[in-house]
Structure formats: structure tokens, C-alpha cells
Design a protein around this motif. Structure first.
Motif, short mmCIF file in Angstrom:
data_model
loop_
_atom_site.label_atom_id
_atom_site.label_comp_id
_atom_site.label_asym_id
_atom_site.label_seq_id
_atom_site.Cartn_x
_atom_site.Cartn_y
_atom_site.Cartn_z
N THR A 92 -33.26 -0.80 3.38
CA THR A 92 -32.29 -1.75 2.69
C THR A 92 -31.73 -2.67 3.71
OG1 THR A 92 -31.93 -0.10 1.03
CG2 THR A 92 -30.14 -1.77 1.49
N TRP A 127 -19.87 -4.87 3.45
CA TRP A 127 -21.09 -4.54 2.84
C TRP A 127 -21.57 -2.98 3.02
CZ3 TRP A 127 -21.84 -8.65 0.11
CH2 TRP A 127 -21.45 -9.91 0.66
N ARG A 185 -33.33 -15.08 -0.40
CA ARG A 185 -34.01 -14.03 -0.58
C ARG A 185 -33.52 -12.67 -1.45
NH1 ARG A 185 -37.22 -13.82 5.41
NH2 ARG A 185 -38.94 -15.44 4.91
N LEU A 186 -31.99 -13.00 -1.18
CA LEU A 186 -31.26 -11.84 -1.91
C LEU A 186 -31.15 -12.08 -3.28
CD1 LEU A 186 -28.16 -11.36 0.78
CD2 LEU A 186 -30.40 -10.07 0.60
N ASP A 235 -32.53 -17.12 4.17
CA ASP A 235 -32.25 -15.65 4.13
C ASP A 235 -31.50 -15.15 2.96
OD1 ASP A 235 -33.79 -14.90 6.49
OD2 ASP A 235 -32.08 -15.55 7.65
N THR A 236 -30.36 -16.02 2.63
CA THR A 236 -29.34 -15.77 1.36
C THR A 236 -30.20 -15.94 0.13
OG1 THR A 236 -27.68 -16.56 2.68
CG2 THR A 236 -27.47 -16.70 0.25
N LEU A 292 -28.73 -2.98 -3.79
CA LEU A 292 -28.51 -4.50 -3.72
C LEU A 292 -27.00 -4.70 -3.39
CD1 LEU A 292 -30.66 -5.36 -6.98
CD2 LEU A 292 -31.37 -5.62 -4.62
N ARG A 293 -26.76 -4.76 -2.07
CA ARG A 293 -25.30 -4.94 -1.68
C ARG A 293 -24.55 -6.04 -2.27
NH1 ARG A 293 -24.90 -0.95 1.83
NH2 ARG A 293 -26.69 -0.06 2.83
N GLN A 307 -32.03 -6.87 4.22
CA GLN A 307 -30.73 -7.76 3.62
C GLN A 307 -29.92 -8.10 5.03
OE1 GLN A 307 -28.85 -5.87 0.40
NE2 GLN A 307 -30.70 -4.74 -0.28
#
Length: 473
Positions: free
Chosen positions: A30, A120, A414-415, A411-412, A378-379, A34
Motif C-alpha cells: 500500500t 494519511w 493513479r489513485l 501519480d495522483t 485506499l488512503r 500510493q
């Protein structure tokens, strides 16, 4: 010292260690997948900025020596590798001292992550993994029988997890005392699972029976952990069944799974114990010294647990050695969700073409059925649930998230489950609106295929573009 070990728990130790290593593996995975968007050098809450204002003594972490995204990735993926080795049982192939050091590695690496993780990583299961993982260091390998004091301290953790959660419910929301909390909880929990819709529609008397059973499991059964066998095994088994029920009803990261892991350490599995050499004196001294330290550190968590002003999920030392736990002292009656949208239009009028971002776990499109993600965490999705409860929860990171969306930050994105914009055409404006969500009825589900029904409540964040300065919601 013949009383020092309990050879009959050798299989319990084996099952516990392999299961704990799996939880470690999920936690490191995780983090690895992330961290860049959440905590990286260009993340929403950059670690370097945190390290500039928080000293090592308050948040011990190897990142105080040096930080880079590459180093964080090495720590996270290295933790995955060590955890996988522990799942395979490598700690049993090496001398006792080496096995202990091997278990110390994931604890130290994950402590370094949690202590710089900020918002987070502010969840109770982070401390629970660290507290459990620290004790696992002293549980030994095939060279020694399981130490009685370590097995006792594992049960002590499980007792505080369950009994603390039970007390916080009785002292908190009146619906726990009226047995009505589950009339709402399955619908309003942070991240519903694929079966939550069905759990929500169970008859009212079943919901009351669920709450009553929960009270028994959390307020009475924990005391059975300290009784002779097979009663202790029966008590631990009841806790495992309860946790599996929670696994089916929602997504709670690895909270339920590590509670199950702790309960497995109290289960006495049948089978004859293998013969082992005499326990080394140095090992006995180390284990007893650590046990004494943990007993002393338990004072503040116990005082908190019996206090009328009990707080949930708090660490009392920077190493997270002994903590206090609890969940859902209050239950929301209404579910709110923050829906984030963007547009390519030059002017962000209400009649512009607003396109919705879809998150992986949190409700969005009413037709998108919830999925099972736990024990994976999923933070961002979890924090979006808190943001909907109160904008104060989003104040430190929401604006940064909007900026990343306006940049089409890889990267964002991808969340998220889906971005409505192609990689080469970022939105000109992003806005956020607050909606009220509730589960549809059986009739609505058959006619529309939607599991959610939603109603617009108000604006959460006005249309924002790069260079205009993102305002707090």
C-alpha cells in the motif's frame, strides 16, 4: 525456567507469524503504490516539509537522516521483500538471534513510514500493526518454544482492541445502547463493500441482534482470553467469527485481519510439539526485560480505557509500543460524499460540461457497485469520507489535490479509478460539490440498476484553476 515456554503453542506461533507477515506485506505494498501522490516530494503533504518542523524525538524515522522519493520506494519495496521472506518462513532457517533481527526489520521500516505519514497514516490499524509487529520480534523461531509472556502480551493487545472498542461504543452514541446503530452503519461507513447494500437491507431485528452480539464479543468474550484452554480458544474463535462478519460487511483496511491474526495466537491447535533445545539464558533475559517495559507502558492506555473521557486510536509513545484503540464511538445517520468534477470550458458556468472524477473505493457514480479492497487500504478514498463529514479534515491536503488534478498529475490520477480527461488535456477548472447518498431500495435497484441514490446539497469548493490560488473548502 520450565514455566518460561509453552511448547504446545508452537503451531499457533507458526500460523500467527505467517499471517502477520502477510499483513506486513499488504501494508508495505500500500505504501509503495500510493506514497508519491500523498507524501512524495511533490505530494499533497510532502515528507520533506514535515521533517523540517518535526524533530526525530517526536517522530523517529530513518527519513530524518535523508529523504528522497527513491529512498522511500526502496524502504517500501524492501519491506515487501522482507515480509515475503517471512511469509515463506525464512526466519525459521536461521539462528534465533538472526530470526529476531529479521522480524525487527519490517517493524523499523514501517515505523519510519508511519511516523512521517501524517494525516494519511493517522489510523488505528497502523499503530496496531506496529505494536503487534514489535512483539513478534520476541516470539522466537524453531530453536525455542513460544515464550509464555509474549503469548500473554499478544492476548493483552487483543483484549485492549476489543474491550476498548466495546467501551467506546457504550460511552458514545446512544444508538449502541439502543441496539439501533446498524440501521445506519452499513450505509454510512467510510467505504462500503460489495455486500454492504444487502447488509443494510437486513430486517431491523437482525440489526439489533448484530449489535447485541457485538457487545457480547467486545465486552465479555475478551476476558475469556485469560482463562484455561479450551475456553480461551473458544473465546478467540468467537472473535475471529465476528471479525469475518465485519470483513463481509465493509472495507476496513487490515483492521479486521490483524485482529484475526492476534486471535490466532490464542488458539491452541492440535498436534504434538516438536522437541527443541533448551532456551538460551540471553533470550530469556531479553524477553522478560521487554515484557516488563511493555507492562509499565500499559499504564496510560489502561487509564484511558477506564476513563469516562476515553479517546480512540492514540499512541502514547513515539515508537507505538503500547497504544489505545477503538472504532465508531459515534455513527453517522446520513452519508455525505464530496464529488470532484472538472471542465475544459473557458468559463466555469453551472451549464458548462462538468465531468466527474471516479475514485476507486468511495461512492461516486450511483450505478458503480462497491468493490472489495480490504485488506488493501485506499488512503485517499478514506480521507474523502472524512472530508465529507467536515471540511476541517480536508484543510491541509484538499487544495493540493485539486492542484494536482488541474495538472493531470500522473501519480495522483493513479489513485483514482478513472479520470474524465485525456493525459494531454488537463481540465481548466476543478470544483467539488457535496451530495447526500443513500442506498436504493430493492425496487429502485431492479428498475434503475443503481445501488445509490444521491441528492445535491451544496458547493464544497468553487470552480478553481491553476494560478488562481486554491481555497480551502
Amino acid at each position: 525456567m520450565g514455566w518460561f515456554t509453552a511448547p504446545e503453542y508452537w503451531l499457533s506461533r507458526l500460523v500467527f507469524q505467517r499471517a502477520l507477515a502477510v499483513v506486513y506485506l499488504v501494508a508495505f505494498l500500500t505504501a509503495a503504490l500510493q506514497f508519491r501522490a500523498l507524501l512524495g516530494e511533490r505530494g499533497m503533504l510532502p515528507i520533506p516539509r514535515f521533517l523540517d518542523r518535526v524533530p526525530f524525538t517526536r517522530a523517529p524515522s530513518l527519513f530524518h537522516l535523508r529523504y528522497s522519493d527513491r529512498l522511500f520506494a526502496a524502504v517500501a519495496w524492501g519491506g515487501c521483500a522482507v515480509s515475503a521472506a517471512l511469509v515463506a518462513g525464512v526466519d525459521s532457517w536461521v539462528p534465533l538471534w538472526a530470526g529476531m533481527l529479521l522480524w525487527l526489520v519490517p517493524w523499523a521500516l514501517y515505523l519510519s513510514i508511519v511516523n512521517v505519514g501524517q494525516t494519511w497514516y493517522g489510523f488505528g490499524w497502523e499503530s496496531l500493526l506496529l505494536e503487534t509487529g514489535f512483539l513478534a520480534v520476541f516470539l522466537g523461531n524453531d530453536e525455542v518454544a513460544p515464550p509464555v509472556v509474549v503469548l500473554f502480551l499478544l492476548r493483552w493487545i487483543l483484549f485492549r482492541v476489543e474491550f476498548g472498542a466495546g467501551l467506546i461504543k457504550l460511552r458514545g452514541d446512544a444508538c449502541w445502547r439502543k441496539l439501533t446503530c446498524l440501521h445506519y452503519h452499513h450505509e454510512t461507513q467510510p467505504m462500503p463493500g460489495p455486500l454492504s447494500w444487502f447488509f443494510h437491507h437486513l430486517p431491523g431485528p437482525v440489526h439489533k441482534a448484530e449489535v447485541a452480539a457485538n457487545h457480547v464479543t467486545q465486552l465479555i468474550v475478551p476476558f475469556l482470553l485469560f482463562t484455561p484452554q479450551p475456553i480461551a480458544t473458544a473465546g478467540a474463535s468467537l472473535m475471529i467469527v465476528t471479525q469475518l462478519w465485519l470483513v463481509l460487511s465493509g472495507n476496513f483496511s487490515w483492521l479486521n485481519w490483524i485482529t484475526i491474526v492476534l486471535a490466532l495466537s490464542a488458539v491452541r491447535f492440535p498436534g504434538s510439539a516438536p522437541s527443541v533445545p533448551a532456551t538460551p539464558l540471553w533470550y530469556e533475559v531479553v524477553v522478560l526485560a521487554v515484557a516488563a517495559l511493555l507492562v509499565v507502558l500499559s499504564y496510560r492506555p489502561v487509564v484511558n480505557m477506564v476513563s469516562r473521557r476515553q479517546v480512540m486510536n492514540r499512541s502514547f509513545d513515539p515508537l507505538h509500543l503500547v497504544n489505545t484503540y477503538g472504532a465508531f464511538g459515534s455513527v453517522s445517520r446520513v452519508r455525505y460524499e464530496v464529488v470532484v468534477e472538472g471542465t475544459l470550458d473557458e468559463v466555469p458556468h453551472e451549464d458548462a460540461e462538468w465531468r466527474e472524477y471516479e475514485f476507486r473505493g468511495k461512492p461516486g457514480d450511483p450505478r458503480h457497485w462497491p468493490r472489495q479492497f480490504a485488506p488493501y487500504h485506499l488512503r485517499l478514498d478514506w480521507m474523502m469520507w472524512f472530508a465529507a463529514l467536515s471540511p476541517a479534515y480536508a484543510g491541509v491536503w484538499f487544495g493540493a489535490m485539486v492542484e494536482r488534478l488541474l495538472e493531470n498529475d500522473r501519480d495522483t490520477l493513479r489513485l483514482l479509478r478513472r479520470s474524465p480527461f485525456p493525459p494531454d488535456r488537463p481540465p481548466r477548472y476543478v470544483r467539488a460539490r457535496l451530495f447526500r447518498y443513500h442506498f436504493t431500495t430493492w425496487r429502485q435497484l431492479r428498475s434503475t440498476g443503481a445501488c445509490w441514490d444521491r441528492t445535491h446539497v451544496r458547493e464544497f469548493l468553487p470552480p478553481t484553476r491553476l494560478g488562481s490560488g486554491t481555497r480551502e473548502p
